[in-house]
Structure formats: structure tokens, C-alpha cells
Design a protein around this motif. Structure first.
Motif, PDB file in Angstrom:
ATOM      1  N   PHE A  66      61.783  44.117 -20.775  1.00  0.00           N
ATOM      2  CA  PHE A  66      60.990  42.857 -21.018  1.00  0.00           C
ATOM      3  C   PHE A  66      59.527  43.025 -20.413  1.00  0.00           C
ATOM      4  CE2 PHE A  66      65.338  41.881 -21.677  1.00  0.00           C
ATOM      5  CZ  PHE A  66      65.293  40.713 -22.854  1.00  0.00           C
ATOM      6  N   LEU A  78      56.653  40.749 -18.530  1.00  0.00           N
ATOM      7  CA  LEU A  78      56.480  39.126 -18.048  1.00  0.00           C
ATOM      8  C   LEU A  78      55.039  39.170 -17.937  1.00  0.00           C
ATOM      9  CD1 LEU A  78      57.346  36.342 -17.110  1.00  0.00           C
ATOM     10  CD2 LEU A  78      57.685  37.423 -15.056  1.00  0.00           C
ATOM     11  N   PHE A  95      68.147  38.351 -21.396  1.00  0.00           N
ATOM     12  CA  PHE A  95      67.675  39.131 -20.022  1.00  0.00           C
ATOM     13  C   PHE A  95      69.008  39.006 -19.155  1.00  0.00           C
ATOM     14  CE2 PHE A  95      65.881  39.303 -15.623  1.00  0.00           C
ATOM     15  CZ  PHE A  95      65.188  40.401 -15.994  1.00  0.00           C
ATOM     16  N   ALA A 122      53.968  31.298 -18.327  1.00  0.00           N
ATOM     17  CA  ALA A 122      54.684  32.288 -18.447  1.00  0.00           C
ATOM     18  C   ALA A 122      54.876  32.840 -19.955  1.00  0.00           C
ATOM     19  CB  ALA A 122      56.101  32.390 -17.756  1.00  0.00           C
ATOM     20  N   TRP A 147      65.575  34.525 -22.101  1.00  0.00           N
ATOM     21  CA  TRP A 147      66.026  34.523 -20.881  1.00  0.00           C
ATOM     22  C   TRP A 147      67.667  34.487 -21.056  1.00  0.00           C
ATOM     23  CZ3 TRP A 147      63.171  29.667 -18.686  1.00  0.00           C
ATOM     24  CH2 TRP A 147      62.070  29.794 -18.320  1.00  0.00           C
ATOM     25  N   ILE A 169      62.833  36.518 -12.415  1.00  0.00           N
ATOM     26  CA  ILE A 169      61.553  35.958 -13.053  1.00  0.00           C
ATOM     27  C   ILE A 169      61.311  34.907 -11.842  1.00  0.00           C
ATOM     28  CG2 ILE A 169      60.639  34.237 -14.741  1.00  0.00           C
ATOM     29  CD1 ILE A 169      62.361  35.934 -16.565  1.00  0.00           C
ATOM     30  N   MET A 203      61.912  31.314 -25.424  1.00  0.00           N
ATOM     31  CA  MET A 203      61.949  31.766 -23.958  1.00  0.00           C
ATOM     32  C   MET A 203      63.558  31.452 -23.637  1.00  0.00           C
ATOM     33  SD  MET A 203      60.307  32.681 -21.216  1.00  0.00           S
ATOM     34  CE  MET A 203      58.711  32.276 -20.788  1.00  0.00           C
ATOM     35  N   GLN A 214      57.881  35.941 -28.872  1.00  0.00           N
ATOM     36  CA  GLN A 214      57.130  35.668 -27.635  1.00  0.00           C
ATOM     37  C   GLN A 214      57.768  34.302 -26.952  1.00  0.00           C
ATOM     38  OE1 GLN A 214      53.505  37.507 -25.713  1.00  0.00           O
ATOM     39  NE2 GLN A 214      52.772  35.595 -26.222  1.00  0.00           N
ATOM     40  N   PHE A 260      56.743  36.019 -22.264  1.00  0.00           N
ATOM     41  CA  PHE A 260      57.923  36.596 -21.943  1.00  0.00           C
ATOM     42  C   PHE A 260      58.181  37.370 -23.398  1.00  0.00           C
ATOM     43  CE2 PHE A 260      62.589  37.605 -20.854  1.00  0.00           C
ATOM     44  CZ  PHE A 260      62.340  38.442 -19.653  1.00  0.00           C
ATOM     45  N   HIS A 261      58.541  38.806 -23.418  1.00  0.00           N
ATOM     46  CA  HIS A 261      58.716  39.246 -24.758  1.00  0.00           C
ATOM     47  C   HIS A 261      59.593  40.549 -24.346  1.00  0.00           C
ATOM     48  CE1 HIS A 261      54.828  41.025 -24.210  1.00  0.00           C
ATOM     49  NE2 HIS A 261      54.978  41.849 -24.565  1.00  0.00           N
ATOM     50  N   GLU A 262      60.412  41.116 -25.197  1.00  0.00           N
ATOM     51  CA  GLU A 262      61.078  42.093 -25.251  1.00  0.00           C
ATOM     52  C   GLU A 262      60.339  43.306 -25.475  1.00  0.00           C
ATOM     53  OE1 GLU A 262      65.202  44.067 -27.004  1.00  0.00           O
ATOM     54  OE2 GLU A 262      64.690  42.107 -27.608  1.00  0.00           O
TER      55      GLU A 262
END
Length: 178
Positions: A81, A83, A28, A98, A25, A50, A21, A3, A100-102
Motif C-alpha cells: 500500500f 500512504l 491492510f 492521509a 485499513w 499507520i 479508507m 483511494q 491510502f491506496h493499494e
């Protein structure tokens, strides 16, 4: 689960982020994985999707007082992902956290199990997934555009079908299935 974590100020400038992160990113954006995190910090490349969601969230916080938002974003390569944006206050100043994870396909298997073997409806499974992501009944109601009482009714039915008594037990139950 990896994460990524980042903190933004009200001007939406990234004040800090962890290496995960930066790596997520890059994934992503379909870019090569950043080199060794300990030698030189990777440059900040904030995906435009994002940034756009941060701007919307900033507006929602200011205009509607929405303290949290969970979104599913799809990269150009088709990878999904999550968010999670959350407004936080520290020493009288407002910041945006924020996470963020898959998205893992494993929840898809849980979704199937909950529907076929436990008898949950598709809407109930969506509520389970939202609870697993950490949303409250009020936040789920806002995200799904249903009333809070409807969400609470779904939760009551879910608890009965899965033989749990509260949201924390539900999260533990789902975690065991993953």
C-alpha cells in the motif's frame, strides 16, 4: 484506483474518513470487509503501522518542517500500500491529511517498459514513480536523500527520453501506460 482519505488533528485523532479508507485499513489488517457502509459506520481500527508513521510525520513537521511524506507499507498478507501524508492548515490550525491506496502491480509493467524500451535507468524510474505520486523535486530529493539539483537533472533526462516537457505531461504519459 480506490483511494482512502482521512483527516487527523495534531493529537493524531481521526476526525473523518471515507468508507474506502475503512475498507482499505481492514484489508491492510487482513480483516473481513466492513459490512454495509450506509447502515452503521464501521468502527475505526487504525493500523499500528499507520499510527507509527503518523507519529513520525508529526515529529518531522514540527522539527524539520517537512510538509509531505510518501511511504510504501506492506500488510501481513504481503499486499503493498502507499500512504501519503500531508500537513494542511485550516483557520490557523494544523491537520494531517492521509491518502491510502493499494499498490498496483501494473506500475511494475510500466517500470519494465520504461527501462527496456525507453532506456530509463532504475533511479530515473524511481523518480518517475515519485512524480506520478505527486511529489515535487524537493520532496523527491528528501525521500531519496539526493540533492534537489540531482533530481532536477534526472527529470531533465527523463523528459528528453520520454519526449515530454513538464511534470504534468509526464504524469499524463504514465497514466496512459497504466
Amino acid at each position: 484506483m480506490d483511494q482512502g482519505i482521512a483527516v487527523f488533528n495534531r493529537s493524531l485523532e481521526c476526525l473523518l474518513r471515507n468508507y474506502t479508507m475503512t475498507r482499505l485499513w481492514a484489508k491492510f489488517l487482513n480483516q473481513p470487509r466492513p459490512k454495509d457502509q450506509y447502515k452503521t459506520p464501521a468502527p475505526l481500527i487504525l493500523p499500528e503501522a499507520i499510527r507509527a508513521e503518523l507519529k513520525k510525520f508529526h515529529f518531522l513537521c514540527q522539527e524539520e518542517g517537512i510538509p509531505r511524506r510518501v511511504l510504501r507499507l506492506t500488510s501481513t498478507s504481503g499486499v503493498q500500500f502507499f500512504l501519503i501524508l500531508k500537513a494542511i492548515s485550516y483557520k490557523g490550525e494544523e491537520f494531517y491529511l492521509a491518502l491510502f491506496h493499494e499498490h498496483r502491480a501494473r506500475f511494475e509493467n510500466v517500470r519494465e517498459l520504461l527501462q527496456k524500451e525507453k532506456g530509463l535507468t532504475p533511479q530515473e524510474v524511481r523518480v518517475v514513480e515519485a512524480v506520478y505520486q505527486g511529489l515535487s523535486a524537493k520532496e523527491i530529493a528528501y525521500e531519496t536523500k539526493l540533492s534537489e539539483s540531482t533530481i532536477k537533472s534526472y527529470l531533465k533526462d527523463i523528459f528528453k527520453k520520454l519526449e515530454v516537457h513538464k511534470a504534468t505531461e509526464l504524469v499524463y504519459y504514465i497514466h496512459q501506460l497504466l
